[in-house]
Scaffold this motif. Sequence first.
Motif, PDB file in Angstrom:
ATOM      1  N   ASN A   1       0.874  -1.166   0.000  1.00  0.00           N
ATOM      2  CA  ASN A   1       0.000   0.000   0.000  1.00  0.00           C
ATOM      3  C   ASN A   1       0.914   1.220   0.000  1.00  0.00           C
ATOM      4  O   ASN A   1       1.636   1.456   0.968  1.00  0.00           O
ATOM      5  CB  ASN A   1      -0.915   0.017   1.227  1.00  0.00           C
ATOM      6  CG  ASN A   1      -1.945   1.136   1.172  1.00  0.00           C
ATOM      7  OD1 ASN A   1      -1.622   2.274   0.846  1.00  0.00           O
ATOM      8  ND2 ASN A   1      -3.189   0.826   1.513  1.00  0.00           N
TER       9      ASN A   1
ATOM     10  N   GLU B   1       0.328   7.719   4.154  1.00  0.00           N
ATOM     11  CA  GLU B   1       0.151   7.428   5.577  1.00  0.00           C
ATOM     12  C   GLU B   1       0.534   5.991   5.930  1.00  0.00           C
ATOM     13  O   GLU B   1       0.665   5.655   7.115  1.00  0.00           O
ATOM     14  CB  GLU B   1      -1.285   7.699   6.016  1.00  0.00           C
ATOM     15  CG  GLU B   1      -2.339   6.859   5.322  1.00  0.00           C
ATOM     16  CD  GLU B   1      -2.943   7.560   4.120  1.00  0.00           C
ATOM     17  OE1 GLU B   1      -4.177   7.500   3.965  1.00  0.00           O
ATOM     18  OE2 GLU B   1      -2.186   8.172   3.347  1.00  0.00           O
ATOM     19  N   TYR B   2       0.728   5.148   4.923  1.00  0.00           N
ATOM     20  CA  TYR B   2       1.150   3.763   5.162  1.00  0.00           C
ATOM     21  C   TYR B   2       2.513   3.497   4.513  1.00  0.00           C
ATOM     22  O   TYR B   2       3.501   3.304   5.205  1.00  0.00           O
ATOM     23  CB  TYR B   2       0.103   2.782   4.628  1.00  0.00           C
ATOM     24  CG  TYR B   2      -1.251   2.926   5.269  1.00  0.00           C
ATOM     25  CD1 TYR B   2      -1.437   2.625   6.611  1.00  0.00           C
ATOM     26  CD2 TYR B   2      -2.352   3.384   4.532  1.00  0.00           C
ATOM     27  CE1 TYR B   2      -2.680   2.766   7.205  1.00  0.00           C
ATOM     28  CE2 TYR B   2      -3.608   3.516   5.117  1.00  0.00           C
ATOM     29  CZ  TYR B   2      -3.765   3.212   6.453  1.00  0.00           C
ATOM     30  OH  TYR B   2      -4.997   3.345   7.041  1.00  0.00           O
TER      31      TYR B   2
ATOM     32  N   ALA C   1      -1.721  -4.837   8.997  1.00  0.00           N
ATOM     33  CA  ALA C   1      -0.937  -4.158   7.958  1.00  0.00           C
ATOM     34  C   ALA C   1      -1.102  -4.871   6.613  1.00  0.00           C
ATOM     35  O   ALA C   1      -1.208  -4.220   5.560  1.00  0.00           O
ATOM     36  CB  ALA C   1       0.528  -4.096   8.370  1.00  0.00           C
TER      37      ALA C   1
ATOM     38  N   ILE D   1      -4.469  -3.846   5.221  1.00  0.00           N
ATOM     39  CA  ILE D   1      -4.451  -2.517   4.614  1.00  0.00           C
ATOM     40  C   ILE D   1      -3.988  -2.604   3.158  1.00  0.00           C
ATOM     41  O   ILE D   1      -4.510  -1.922   2.275  1.00  0.00           O
ATOM     42  CB  ILE D   1      -3.532  -1.579   5.427  1.00  0.00           C
ATOM     43  CG1 ILE D   1      -4.166  -1.238   6.783  1.00  0.00           C
ATOM     44  CG2 ILE D   1      -3.217  -0.309   4.643  1.00  0.00           C
ATOM     45  CD1 ILE D   1      -5.443  -0.447   6.688  1.00  0.00           C
ATOM     46  N   CYS D   2      -3.016  -3.470   2.917  1.00  0.00           N
ATOM     47  CA  CYS D   2      -2.520  -3.666   1.556  1.00  0.00           C
ATOM     48  C   CYS D   2      -3.537  -4.415   0.689  1.00  0.00           C
ATOM     49  O   CYS D   2      -3.850  -3.989  -0.425  1.00  0.00           O
ATOM     50  CB  CYS D   2      -1.212  -4.441   1.595  1.00  0.00           C
ATOM     51  SG  CYS D   2       0.149  -3.611   2.456  1.00  0.00           S
TER      52      CYS D   2
ATOM     53  N   ASP E   1      -5.972   0.743  13.127  1.00  0.00           N
ATOM     54  CA  ASP E   1      -5.476   1.707  12.148  1.00  0.00           C
ATOM     55  C   ASP E   1      -4.655   2.794  12.846  1.00  0.00           C
ATOM     56  O   ASP E   1      -3.569   3.162  12.379  1.00  0.00           O
ATOM     57  CB  ASP E   1      -6.645   2.322  11.380  1.00  0.00           C
ATOM     58  CG  ASP E   1      -6.183   3.089  10.152  1.00  0.00           C
ATOM     59  OD1 ASP E   1      -5.370   2.546   9.372  1.00  0.00           O
ATOM     60  OD2 ASP E   1      -6.617   4.237   9.968  1.00  0.00           O
TER      61      ASP E   1
ATOM     62  N   LYS F   1      -0.524   3.354  12.281  1.00  0.00           N
ATOM     63  CA  LYS F   1       0.031   4.633  11.836  1.00  0.00           C
ATOM     64  C   LYS F   1       1.025   5.192  12.854  1.00  0.00           C
ATOM     65  O   LYS F   1       2.072   5.751  12.482  1.00  0.00           O
ATOM     66  CB  LYS F   1      -1.099   5.639  11.595  1.00  0.00           C
ATOM     67  CG  LYS F   1      -1.933   5.324  10.363  1.00  0.00           C
ATOM     68  CD  LYS F   1      -3.097   6.281  10.230  1.00  0.00           C
ATOM     69  CE  LYS F   1      -3.934   5.971   8.996  1.00  0.00           C
ATOM     70  NZ  LYS F   1      -5.147   6.830   8.897  1.00  0.00           N
TER      71      LYS F   1
END
Length: 224
Positions: A68, A72-73, A127, A130-131, A165, A169
């Motif tokens: 991702n 922010e990631y 994580a 998120i990807c 989340d 971060k």
Amino acid sequence: MNDSTINIRTIQHYMYCPRRFALLEVNSDWAENAFVVKANLLHEHVHDGSHSFSDSKKIVRSDITVYNDMPEYDIFGVTDCIEFVRSDDGVRLDGYDGSFTVRIVEYKPKAPKNEEFSETDAIQVFAQKICADSIWKCSCECYIYYADKRRRVRLPFDEEYQKYDDMLKKLLEEMRGVLAEKTIPQRKKGQKCSGCSLSDICFPVKKKYSVKELVMQQKGADYP
């Protein structure tokens, strides 16, 4: 990918000990112990291709790289296993008919004693989520398979998405700070180091000062 891109596998190192993370990522130190070898053997088995198959209900693939690149990631990693389960309300996959629910399964050798799952394991899988969510435009399901219990645990990301989340971060920001400064943090107070493969590198044992040894060396004599 740039210098600030974080490999997902390093997040657990940082959560366990920022000093360990810096020794690995800043100093490029490495050492193995029984815990590391056992985990590596499990993941080698998962990634050897034997877990990849297809049937009428699902398509299973191991060793899939995900990423991702949103600012922010800006993370990437390799998943142990992703299952694409046929579902009426799932997402479409290129080259396949029908729709699928995306399911991440991460393999770990040992379950925690007093918890259903480890938070450090969970944040690693979050994580990956998120990807995967970004790649397949979905909200994937996430599980950890603990090999010693032979049991899958579903992670509560639907109910606690914002919690994880925010945690991710914050961790990524702190990790990038360590990498930018290129310094090795001090050991945290109360840090448990007995299971760490880098303990000898982190705190090498020094020989006691010996006057006799010093004198003998000055005379050119060997001292055991």
